[in-house]
Scaffold this active site. Structure first.
Site, PDB file in Angstrom:
ATOM      1  CE  LYS A 223      -2.480 -69.933 -28.047  1.00  0.00           C
ATOM      2  NZ  LYS A 223      -3.218 -70.966 -28.705  1.00  0.00           N
TER       3      LYS A 223
ATOM      4  CG  HIS B 168      -7.107 -83.274 -29.876  1.00  0.00           C
ATOM      5  ND1 HIS B 168      -6.067 -83.519 -29.000  1.00  0.00           N
ATOM      6  CD2 HIS B 168      -7.128 -84.352 -30.708  1.00  0.00           C
ATOM      7  CE1 HIS B 168      -5.487 -84.670 -29.292  1.00  0.00           C
ATOM      8  NE2 HIS B 168      -6.108 -85.188 -30.329  1.00  0.00           N
TER       9      HIS B 168
END
Length: 389
Positions: free
Chosen positions: A296, A72
């Site tokens: 994350k 992406h």
């Protein structure tokens, strides 16, 4: 039994550490209290930073990721009346990879099986001992028999609720924590994604995220109160809410279908300091948790393993302890930056029950600033794509 490194936890961080150590000729044993099937069934993160992609390649695990993973170059962000595409490639020169944690774990398990690695599943009552001296050991129970492994180092990769951090004396560790007053209701379904990139949305009714695991497997989330019972959200109600929060354009393209997994996850920010106690090290969720808004959690675990594996390799190859002595400080410096970014994304994209109209306008002002400032977009893109190790 005697080995060089005992790793507690056979999730992706523990297995990745084991794989990197093996490639460098270091003996290790992995202990896991759950079954292999249970570990593989956990539905978790799916967006990998370039640093984690590079680490998996170094571990010899890149082929399948590149075959079925989805690179992406950007993502979409919407708050109120402002919608914005963050072009990661243009702003930073880097991309992210959509490749589910389940797939990462499967690749690691297959690599371990191929080399006959020592991974002991369903190990009960795992207990790290004597890690404040020169002869640490770990005991565990299997088939009703207590067993012991002597080792040089113990690595706790066993998650937030694991035994590794709980074994550290209270006075030796400081916890920093923020619990958020809402959770994420997630749904996984065999339907094509609503968009070729992720969509993060802040709607007056709350946060929503359109994500994916493949071209035919979609993962969606909506913000819900922490006390929400899962049974209060049948599939049809979730799809209807997603259409409201993601907007008319996304709603018109959305394909719905029966869920194959539903769950509600609480959100928290958490850091334990330090991450080293004698010959015991913490890595991944054992040492820190981030809200999933910034993608994350798994990526931070990978950077921990990068630093920790480097330090252990130095010990055995160069007879130097500089790397393991610096591990905690190096890892925490990156952890706190990721905690800041995840906290900022969570503040931007969620409706907090104690906040009112002023706070909503501040969120809109933040988005308007982002839309008009390439510098602000670059900062966001740099953090999302992943800070350097």
């Amino acid at each position: 039994m005697r080995t060089q490194v005992v790793i507690i936890g056979a999730g992706p961080s523990g297995l990745l550490l084991s794989q990197l150590l093996h490639l460098n000729g270091i003996d290790c044993v992995v202990l896991e209290r759950k079954s292999a099937d249970y570990v593989l069934s956990r539905i978790r993160a799916g967006v990998l930073e370039q640093g984690m992609v590079d680490t998996l390649e170094r571990a010899g695990l890149g082929q399948r990721m590149h075959e079925i993973g989805l690179p992406h170059d950007g993502f979409r962000l919407a708050v109120g009346e402002t919608a914005l595409r963050i072009d990661l490639k243009r702003l930073t020169g880097r991309s992210v990879m959509v490749y589910g944690q389940t797939e990462v774990t499967r690749d690691l398990m297959q690599a371990h099986a191929a080399r006959g690695a020592q991974v002991i599943y369903e190990a009960e009552a795992v207990t790290p001992l004597d890690f404040d001296g020169d002869q640490p050991r770990v005991t565990y129970v299997q088939d009703g028999v207590t067993r012991e492994i002597a080792c040089d180092f113990i690595c706790g990769c066993d998650g937030y609720h694991g035994v590794a951090r709980a074994s550290v004396p209270r006075g030796a560790i400081t916890d920093y924590e923020k619990v958020y007053p809402f959770g994420w209701l997630g749904i996984l379904a065999h339907v094509p994604p609503v968009d070729h990139e992720l969509i993060y949305a802040n709607h007056p009714r709350g946060f929503a995220l359109a994500s994916m695991r493949s071209h035919s497997l979609s993962r969606y989330y909506i913000q819900v109160p922490l006390d929400t019972p899962l049974e209060a959200w049948p599939d049809a109600a979730i799809w209807d809410e997603l259409k409201r929060r993601l907007g008319e354009e996304a709603a018109a393209r959305m394909t719905t279908g029966p869920s194959i997994e539903k769950s509600i996850a609480p959100l928290r920010s958490f850091v334990a300091e330090p991450l080293r106690f004698g010959r015991l090290f913490l890595a991944g969720d054992a040492g820190h948790i981030v809200p999933p808004t910034g993608a994350k959690g798994l990526n931070l675990a990978a950077s921990d393993i990068h630093y920790l594996s480097e330090g252990l390799i130095e010990v055995y190859h160069e007879k130097s302890r500089a790397g393991i002595d610096a591990y905690s400080a190096r890892a925490l410096a990156r952890i706190w930056k990721a905690e800041r970014f995840s906290w900022w994304m969570t503040r931007l994209l969620h409706r907090f029950p104690e906040e009112g109209a002023f706070d909503a306008r501040m969120q809109q002002a933040e988005m308007d600033y982002l839309a008009g400032s390439q510098a602000a977009q670059t900062s966001l893109a740099e953090n999302y794509a992943g800070l350097p190790y």
